[in-house]
Design an enzyme around this catalytic site. Structure first.
Site, mmCIF file in Angstrom:
data_model
loop_
_atom_site.group_PDB
_atom_site.id
_atom_site.type_symbol
_atom_site.label_atom_id
_atom_site.label_comp_id
_atom_site.label_asym_id
_atom_site.label_seq_id
_atom_site.Cartn_x
_atom_site.Cartn_y
_atom_site.Cartn_z
ATOM 1 N N ASP A 108 0.818 -1.210 0.000
ATOM 2 C CA ASP A 108 0.000 0.000 0.000
ATOM 3 C C ASP A 108 0.855 1.264 0.000
ATOM 4 O OD1 ASP A 108 -2.290 -1.461 -0.094
ATOM 5 O OD2 ASP A 108 -2.915 -1.083 1.971
ATOM 6 N N ARG A 156 -6.024 18.354 23.906
ATOM 7 C CA ARG A 156 -4.791 18.010 24.628
ATOM 8 C C ARG A 156 -4.612 16.509 24.481
ATOM 9 N NH1 ARG A 156 -4.072 18.745 29.945
ATOM 10 N NH2 ARG A 156 -1.893 19.380 29.674
ATOM 11 N N THR A 160 -8.739 3.034 7.685
ATOM 12 C CA THR A 160 -8.292 1.686 8.064
ATOM 13 C C THR A 160 -6.793 1.657 8.339
ATOM 14 O OG1 THR A 160 -8.130 1.134 5.706
ATOM 15 C CG2 THR A 160 -10.126 0.456 6.861
ATOM 16 N N TYR A 181 -3.707 4.367 10.399
ATOM 17 C CA TYR A 181 -3.378 4.829 11.752
ATOM 18 C C TYR A 181 -4.623 5.236 12.526
ATOM 19 C CZ TYR A 181 -0.502 7.343 15.262
ATOM 20 O OH TYR A 181 0.116 7.790 16.397
#
Length: 299
Positions: A78, A180, A193, A195
């Site tokens: 990918d 934060r 799909t 990270y």
């Protein structure tokens, strides 16, 4: 006899992977025998022994592709596919992905099955997808210091420092929140799909016109992922003075300072991916994410 849909092909490969050069040579020879004019992407040509073909940069391919008839055949994972798609998306050149990597969410043709798949696809039997592309720039004191595009995601996170970073997020000029967290992911449906999913975000079907914002280890548990319409303008301002960085598809990085602003929007062009006949996004999810299937149900 030439294929009716594509008559020019550019071969692109993950040249560091074992056996990719051999696969590219076999594909190139087969295409040439079937009337397709074959070229090789310049870096691929430099690292692989593929004599007899012109070598072109992807910018040169784009300049020649205005009248159509071009297709990119990518052999790799990918990451290789995303790298090619980022450069070819502005020119509308479609990509076919042959998977020699591991996951293969978008390089979905098995390396052992390329002959059958390409034969059908180059004859016009394929599923065509148009995937969203994010375009962004980094502004410092009102001046652009960096710009980039991403097909998966744009990630803002701490770089080498401890502690949380503070990020102010505005959507279409309206204040949304100060986050934060360890960072923030802005992902397309394609990148949902990647990270973003690892950080707890939802999976977005690639046909959805939206982007998802996913905090990375947010300080407040109520700071949840949120899906926004595709046609929005997202501004992320660095509030904290800690070391912070931004990357586009985990490839292009920029170091940021307090007060820097990242401006993101969906690009006017799309990445075009071609899949074999009968391709199913849900079949890809079942296979790659190891979803259990109900016994006795045909898929």
């Amino acid at each position: 006899m030439p294929f009716p849909v594509f008559h020019q092909a550019i071969l692109i490969g993950k040249h560091q992977a074992v056996g990719v050069g051999r696969t590219l040579a076999e594909i190139g020879a087969w295409l040439a025998e079937n009337g397709v004019e074959v070229s090789v992407e310049r870096q691929t040509a430099h690292h692989c022994d593929l004599p007899g073909y012109a070598d072109l940069s992807l910018d040169e391919v784009g300049a020649r592709a205005a009248n159509g008839g071009w297709v990119a055949v990518v052999v790799g994972g990918d990451g290789t596919m995303l790298g090619a798609a980022r450069q070819l998306a502005p020119f509308g050149v479609p990509l076919m992905g042959i998977n020699s990597g591991r996951l293969g969410f978008i390089t979905d043709i098995a390396e052992s099955e390329w002959h059958q798949a390409l034969g059908a696809m180059l004859a016009g039997h394929f599923e065509r997808e148009h995937r969203a592309v994010l375009a962004g720039e980094v502004l410092r004191d009102g001046q652009r210091i960096y710009d980039g595009i991403a097909i998966n995601d744009v990630v803002v996170n701490r770089s080498g420092s401890t502690g949380l970073v503070e990020l102010r997020v505005d959507v279409d000029g309206r204040f949304m929140y100060v986050q934060r967290a360890d960072g923030l992911i802005v992902a397309t449906p394609t990148g949902s799909t990647a990270y973003a999913m690892s950080a707890g975000g939802p999976i977005l079907h690639p046909s959805l016109p939206g982007v998802v914002l996913v905090p990375i280890a947010a300080h407040t548990l109520s700071n949840r992922p949120i899906v926004l319409p595709e046609q929005v303008h997202i501004d992320i301002e660095i509030v904290s003075q800690k070391d912070v960085g931004v990357n586009f598809d985990m490839q292009h990085f920029a170091d940021l300072l307090g007060g820097d602003r990242i401006s993101l929007r969906t690009a006017p062009h799309r990445a075009v991916f071609l899949h074999p006949p009968g391709w199913s996004y849900f079949a890809t999810l079942r296979k790659k994410l190891h979803w259990h299937e109900i016994l006795g149900v045909e898929v």
